[in-house]
Design a protein around this motif. Structure first.
Motif, PDB file in Angstrom:
ATOM      1  N   LYS A 238      33.860  38.090  41.925  1.00 47.25           N
ATOM      2  CA  LYS A 238      33.765  39.528  42.183  1.00 47.25           C
ATOM      3  C   LYS A 238      34.204  40.433  41.040  1.00 47.25           C
ATOM      4  O   LYS A 238      34.087  41.645  41.141  1.00 47.25           O
ATOM      5  CB  LYS A 238      34.593  39.852  43.433  1.00 47.25           C
ATOM      6  CG  LYS A 238      34.258  41.167  44.117  1.00 47.25           C
ATOM      7  CD  LYS A 238      35.064  41.298  45.399  1.00 47.25           C
ATOM      8  CE  LYS A 238      34.770  42.637  46.068  1.00 47.25           C
ATOM      9  NZ  LYS A 238      35.538  42.785  47.321  1.00 47.25           N
ATOM     10  N   ALA A 239      34.759  39.907  39.964  1.00 46.96           N
ATOM     11  CA  ALA A 239      35.237  40.769  38.874  1.00 46.96           C
ATOM     12  C   ALA A 239      34.109  41.647  38.352  1.00 46.96           C
ATOM     13  O   ALA A 239      32.929  41.289  38.430  1.00 46.96           O
ATOM     14  CB  ALA A 239      35.819  39.918  37.752  1.00 46.96           C
ATOM     15  N   ALA A 240      34.470  42.807  37.796  1.00 44.22           N
ATOM     16  CA  ALA A 240      33.473  43.794  37.389  1.00 44.22           C
ATOM     17  C   ALA A 240      32.460  43.210  36.407  1.00 44.22           C
ATOM     18  O   ALA A 240      31.259  43.317  36.608  1.00 44.22           O
ATOM     19  CB  ALA A 240      34.170  45.006  36.788  1.00 44.22           C
ATOM     20  N   ASP A 241      32.915  42.619  35.323  1.00 42.07           N
ATOM     21  CA  ASP A 241      32.031  41.983  34.347  1.00 42.07           C
ATOM     22  C   ASP A 241      32.228  40.477  34.477  1.00 42.07           C
ATOM     23  O   ASP A 241      33.047  39.877  33.792  1.00 42.07           O
ATOM     24  CB  ASP A 241      32.366  42.464  32.932  1.00 42.07           C
ATOM     25  CG  ASP A 241      31.321  42.005  31.916  1.00 42.07           C
ATOM     26  OD1 ASP A 241      30.636  41.001  32.193  1.00 42.07           O
ATOM     27  OD2 ASP A 241      31.207  42.641  30.858  1.00 42.07           O
ATOM     28  N   ARG A 242      31.475  39.869  35.379  1.00 42.96           N
ATOM     29  CA  ARG A 242      31.702  38.472  35.721  1.00 42.96           C
ATOM     30  C   ARG A 242      31.492  37.551  34.517  1.00 42.96           C
ATOM     31  O   ARG A 242      32.267  36.623  34.284  1.00 42.96           O
ATOM     32  CB  ARG A 242      30.783  38.059  36.871  1.00 42.96           C
ATOM     33  CG  ARG A 242      31.033  38.820  38.151  1.00 42.96           C
ATOM     34  CD  ARG A 242      29.932  38.581  39.155  1.00 42.96           C
ATOM     35  NE  ARG A 242      29.874  37.181  39.573  1.00 42.96           N
ATOM     36  CZ  ARG A 242      28.826  36.645  40.179  1.00 42.96           C
ATOM     37  NH1 ARG A 242      27.742  37.379  40.400  1.00 42.96           N
ATOM     38  NH2 ARG A 242      28.850  35.374  40.550  1.00 42.96           N
ATOM     39  N   ALA A 243      30.430  37.788  33.750  1.00 47.27           N
ATOM     40  CA  ALA A 243      30.125  36.914  32.619  1.00 47.27           C
ATOM     41  C   ALA A 243      31.221  36.983  31.555  1.00 47.27           C
ATOM     42  O   ALA A 243      31.667  35.964  31.035  1.00 47.27           O
ATOM     43  CB  ALA A 243      28.773  37.281  32.011  1.00 47.27           C
ATOM     44  N   LYS A 244      31.672  38.212  31.241  1.00 45.43           N
ATOM     45  CA  LYS A 244      32.716  38.373  30.225  1.00 45.43           C
ATOM     46  C   LYS A 244      34.031  37.756  30.701  1.00 45.43           C
ATOM     47  O   LYS A 244      34.725  37.070  29.938  1.00 45.43           O
ATOM     48  CB  LYS A 244      32.910  39.863  29.924  1.00 45.43           C
ATOM     49  CG  LYS A 244      33.960  40.136  28.850  1.00 45.43           C
ATOM     50  CD  LYS A 244      34.075  41.643  28.569  1.00 45.43           C
ATOM     51  CE  LYS A 244      35.139  41.915  27.509  1.00 45.43           C
ATOM     52  NZ  LYS A 244      35.242  43.385  27.242  1.00 45.43           N
ATOM     53  N   THR A 245      34.367  37.987  31.977  1.00 54.29           N
ATOM     54  CA  THR A 245      35.593  37.405  32.527  1.00 54.29           C
ATOM     55  C   THR A 245      35.526  35.893  32.508  1.00 54.29           C
ATOM     56  O   THR A 245      36.496  35.211  32.144  1.00 54.29           O
ATOM     57  CB  THR A 245      35.816  37.900  33.967  1.00 54.29           C
ATOM     58  OG1 THR A 245      35.939  39.336  33.967  1.00 54.29           O
ATOM     59  CG2 THR A 245      37.073  37.288  34.573  1.00 54.29           C
ATOM     60  N   ALA A 246      34.367  35.335  32.879  1.00 52.94           N
ATOM     61  CA  ALA A 246      34.210  33.875  32.900  1.00 52.94           C
ATOM     62  C   ALA A 246      34.385  33.280  31.510  1.00 52.94           C
ATOM     63  O   ALA A 246      35.009  32.222  31.353  1.00 52.94           O
ATOM     64  CB  ALA A 246      32.848  33.504  33.472  1.00 52.94           C
ATOM     65  N   ARG A 247      33.846  33.948  30.489  1.00 54.22           N
ATOM     66  CA  ARG A 247      33.997  33.442  29.112  1.00 54.22           C
ATOM     67  C   ARG A 247      35.460  33.431  28.683  1.00 54.22           C
ATOM     68  O   ARG A 247      35.923  32.470  28.052  1.00 54.22           O
ATOM     69  CB  ARG A 247      33.161  34.285  28.145  1.00 54.22           C
ATOM     70  CG  ARG A 247      31.663  34.016  28.216  1.00 54.22           C
ATOM     71  CD  ARG A 247      30.929  34.629  27.035  1.00 54.22           C
ATOM     72  NE  ARG A 247      31.051  36.080  27.004  1.00 54.22           N
ATOM     73  CZ  ARG A 247      30.207  36.912  27.609  1.00 54.22           C
ATOM     74  NH1 ARG A 247      29.184  36.412  28.301  1.00 54.22           N
ATOM     75  NH2 ARG A 247      30.363  38.211  27.524  1.00 54.22           N
ATOM     76  N   ARG A 248      36.188  34.475  29.043  1.00 47.70           N
ATOM     77  CA  ARG A 248      37.594  34.524  28.634  1.00 47.70           C
ATOM     78  C   ARG A 248      38.420  33.472  29.383  1.00 47.70           C
ATOM     79  O   ARG A 248      39.302  32.832  28.797  1.00 47.70           O
ATOM     80  CB  ARG A 248      38.161  35.919  28.877  1.00 47.70           C
ATOM     81  CG  ARG A 248      39.559  36.079  28.297  1.00 47.70           C
ATOM     82  CD  ARG A 248      40.012  37.517  28.255  1.00 47.70           C
ATOM     83  NE  ARG A 248      41.385  37.615  27.774  1.00 47.70           N
ATOM     84  CZ  ARG A 248      42.080  38.735  27.705  1.00 47.70           C
ATOM     85  NH1 ARG A 248      41.515  39.885  28.082  1.00 47.70           N
ATOM     86  NH2 ARG A 248      43.329  38.720  27.263  1.00 47.70           N
TER      87      ARG A 248
END
Length: 348
Positions: free
Chosen positions: A184-194
Motif C-alpha cells: 500500500k505504500a505511496a510509491d510501491r516500486a520505489k519503496t520495494a527497491r529500497r
C-alpha cells in the motif's frame, strides 16, 4: 456474520459488563490479529498464483515424537517436557519506511518441504498497509515479463505493473528467490527497491511457536509450516501440515466464540469435536467451523477439535483430510504444547 458485525455485537455485550474496558480491548485485538493473518494469506495466495508457492523457511527442526500405543493423559496447558518448533530465519531487511513494525513470521520446517520463509511488517493500525519479504524456490513463470537488473549486488527482476503482486525478485542462490511485496505504500516500486537493497543475511532471528506435533497418522505427510503473527497483546500461533489428503492446522490464539460440535474430553479437560465430511454443493455446507471461512463448497467440510485454555486462549485442530474421530482426538491429545515463545520482536 462478518468480523465487523461480530466485533460490534461483542463490544455491545462488553459495554453492559462490570468492567467493559479490558473486554472491548481484547475483542479489538482479536479482530486485528484475524485481519493481519488474513492479509498475509491473501498475499501468499497472490504470490502462489505467479510463482508456484509463497512463503517460508528453515534450518534446524523439532523432531516428531514416536507414536505410543497408550499415551498418558496430557496436560491441557504446558506439556511436562517443554518443546517448541523453532526455525532460524535466513534474511532480514535493514530498512522499512517510518512507522512499520514486524508483525508476522512464517517458516517451513526443514526436511518437510521446499525451504520457504515470510516476514511481514505493518504500519500502525492499518492492517492492509503491509510489506512482505518472501523466500521461495525459483520458477521461470515468476520471472516472466520482468526487467532484469541488479540491486544490492544481487541479480534482480523488477516490475512496475500494479497487477503484479511482487514488485521485485532477487536471486538468493541455490535455486531460491527473495521477493519484496509492498501492498500500500505511496510509491510501491520505489519503496520495494529500497527495501530490496537493504536485505542482508540473518540467521539470528527465528520463527518460533509453542506447538509440536506429537503424533500424526502415517498417511498424513508433507510440508509443515510454523507461523506467528499479531502483537504482544494478542498473537496467533499455528502449525500447518499440507498433505495430499488435505490440510491440517493446529492453532493457538485468543478468541471469543461459541464452541461448535459434540462434547468430548480432550487433553484431560472438557472440549468439543466437530466431524466434517463430503459435500456435494453449497447447500450441504451447513456447519463448517466458523473460524474457517474457506471450508465451504470445496468438496469437504473441515473437522475440528477444540479446548479452552482459559483467559480466552483456545487450542484448536482443524483438518479437511479424511480422519476418524479417534484420530482427531489423538492428534489433539498428543500435541506437545510448550511455554510461550519469545514475542519481544512483536509491536506492543
Amino acid at each position: 456474520m462478518n468480523d465487523e458485525m461480530l466485533r460490534d455485537a461483542l463490544t455491545s455485550i462488553a459495554d453492559r459488563a462490570h468492567d467493559p474496558g479490558p473486554v472491548a480491548a481484547g475483542i479489538a485485538a482479536l479482530a486485528r490479529v484475524r485481519r493481519q493473518r488474513r492479509g498475509l494469506l491473501v498475499a501468499a495466495a497472490a504470490v502462489a498464483g505467479t510463482a508456484a508457492g509463497t512463503a517460508v523457511l528453515l534450518r534446524p527442526a523439532a523432531e516428531r515424537a514416536a507414536p505410543v500405543a497408550a499415551p498418558p493423559t496430557p496436560s491441557p496447558t504446558v506439556s511436562k517436557t517443554p518443546a517448541e518448533t523453532r526455525v532460524p530465519l535466513l534474511y532480514r531487511v535493514g530498512w522499512v519506511p517510518t512507522g512499520y513494525a514486524e508483525t508476522g513470521r512464517t517458516a517451513t520446517l526443514p526436511g518437510t518441504g521446499p525451504g520457504r520463509q515470510t516476514r511481514s511488517w505493518q504500519r500502525g493500525d492499518d492492517d492492509t498497509d503491509l510489506i512482505h519479504l518472501f523466500l521461495q524456490p525459483r520458477t521461470e513463470d515468476a520471472l516472466a515479463g520482468r526487467t532484469q537488473g541488479t540491486i544490492g549486488g544481487r541479480r534482480c527482476w523488477q516490475t512496475t505493473d500494479p497487477e503484479q503482486p511482487l514488485q521485485i525478485f532477487l536471486d538468493a542462490g541455490d535455486g531460491m528467490l527473495l521477493g519484496v511485496f509492498v501492498v500500500k505504500a505511496a510509491d510501491r516500486a520505489k519503496t520495494a527497491r529500497r527495501v530490496a537493497d537493504s536485505i542482508e543475511p540473518d540467521g539470528a532471528s527465528v520463527c518460533a511457536v509453542s506447538l509440536v506435533f506429537g503424533w500424526l497418522p502415517e498417511r498424513l505427510t508433507g510440508p509443515v509450516t510454523a507461523s506467528i503473527n499479531g502483537d504482544r497483546s494478542g498473537w496467533t500461533e499455528s502449525l500447518s501440515l499440507e498433505s495430499g489428503e488435505g490440510r491440517l492446522d493446529v492453532t493457538l490464539l485468543r478468541e471469543v466464540s461459541t464452541p461448535k460440535g459434540e462434547p468430548a474430553t480432550l487433553r484431560g479437560v472438557p472440549g468439543t469435536v466437530l466431524m466434517g465430511g463430503e459435500i456435494q454443493d453449497c447447500g450441504d455446507a451447513i456447519s463448517p467451523p466458523p473460524d474457517d471461512p474457506a471450508a465451504t463448497c470445496r468438496g469437504r467440510v473441515a473437522s475440528s477439535a477444540r479446548i479452552d485454555l482459559g483467559g480466552t486462549r483456545i487450542l484448536r485442530v482443524t483438518t479437511r483430510a479424511e480422519v476418524t474421530r479417534e484420530e482427531l482426538i489423538r492428534i489433539m491429545n498428543e500435541l506437545v504444547l510448550g511455554p510461550k515463545p519469545d514475542v519481544s520482536w512483536l509491536p506492543r
